[in-house]
Design a protein around this motif. Sequence first.
Motif, short mmCIF file in Angstrom:
data_model
loop_
_atom_site.label_atom_id
_atom_site.label_comp_id
_atom_site.label_asym_id
_atom_site.label_seq_id
_atom_site.Cartn_x
_atom_site.Cartn_y
_atom_site.Cartn_z
N VAL A 124 0.92 -1.51 0.05
CA VAL A 124 0.06 0.24 0.32
C VAL A 124 1.24 1.27 0.29
O VAL A 124 1.96 1.13 0.79
N ASP A 125 0.37 2.11 -0.96
CA ASP A 125 1.09 3.70 -1.03
C ASP A 125 1.81 4.40 0.36
O ASP A 125 1.17 3.84 1.40
N THR B 226 -0.90 5.93 5.41
CA THR B 226 -0.31 7.77 7.10
C THR B 226 -2.12 7.32 6.39
O THR B 226 -2.14 7.29 7.93
N SER B 227 -2.67 7.36 6.18
CA SER B 227 -4.02 7.81 6.42
C SER B 227 -4.99 6.97 7.35
O SER B 227 -5.95 7.38 7.65
N LEU B 228 -4.03 6.08 7.16
CA LEU B 228 -5.43 4.48 7.87
C LEU B 228 -4.46 4.56 9.15
O LEU B 228 -5.22 4.31 10.40
N ASP B 229 -3.60 5.11 8.70
CA ASP B 229 -2.80 4.97 10.26
C ASP B 229 -3.20 6.25 11.58
O ASP B 229 -3.79 6.24 12.72
N LEU C 276 -9.39 -0.62 -0.53
CA LEU C 276 -9.39 -1.77 -1.92
C LEU C 276 -8.67 -1.96 -1.43
O LEU C 276 -8.35 -3.57 -2.45
N ARG C 277 -7.22 -1.58 -1.56
CA ARG C 277 -5.94 -2.36 -1.62
C ARG C 277 -5.40 -3.56 -0.47
O ARG C 277 -5.13 -4.16 -1.68
N LEU C 278 -6.00 -3.29 0.05
CA LEU C 278 -6.18 -4.24 0.94
C LEU C 278 -6.86 -5.24 1.35
O LEU C 278 -6.93 -5.96 0.97
N ALA D 215 -11.40 11.69 1.77
CA ALA D 215 -12.05 9.52 1.46
C ALA D 215 -11.75 9.15 0.52
O ALA D 215 -11.93 8.04 1.12
N ARG D 216 -11.44 9.61 -0.37
CA ARG D 216 -11.10 9.21 -1.54
C ARG D 216 -9.60 7.93 -1.41
O ARG D 216 -9.48 6.63 -1.34
N ARG D 217 -9.00 8.80 -0.60
CA ARG D 217 -7.53 7.82 -0.39
C ARG D 217 -7.33 6.75 0.76
O ARG D 217 -7.65 5.60 1.42
N LEU D 218 -8.73 7.17 1.76
CA LEU D 218 -9.04 6.22 2.95
C LEU D 218 -9.82 4.60 1.87
O LEU D 218 -9.46 3.52 2.18
#
Length: 165
Positions: A26-27, A32-35, A65-67, A57-60
């Motif tokens: 994950v980039d 970082t956003s998730l953390d 989706l990648r996870l 919200a888009r980044r999250l």
Amino acid sequence: MAGQQGASEQPQRVTVPAAGWPPTAVDDLAATSLDLLGNPSVDEVRLSSRPESAATARRLARSVLRLWGLPQFDDVVELLVSELVGNAVRHTGARTFGLRMLRRRGWIRVEVRDPSRALPCLMPVREMDVSGRGLFLIDKLADRWGVDLLPRGKTTWFEMRVIDR
């Protein structure tokens, strides 16, 4: 030298190909956003009701989706998340809204919860309209969508069919 960064000291950004990447890659910005903000697939993430929160919200959503190993849905989910967030920010008068993502066999679901009980309205869209296309896009691109009224507010959601391996 103190205060200077050499080329080898620059932060590394992970570039993930559109297909075939491992789900653990994950980039940095997404991770970082998730953390920092939380994972909307684990618990609702509360965001400020400001236009710039759509990018968060888009980044999250992309991170989740990648996870989940579903990067092929990035573009459509990001667009539809932007529309849900835009409606929550523009039309509810709320200070915050919540983002949640759920996955069950064959489906992904994205929810935006706000404290307003005013229902969104799918309006006819004409070619020259410059606004009012959000629910139209959701209606056309999602497999299903709806609104659940809550004792205090509502949850507006969309679902997309996915093929489980």
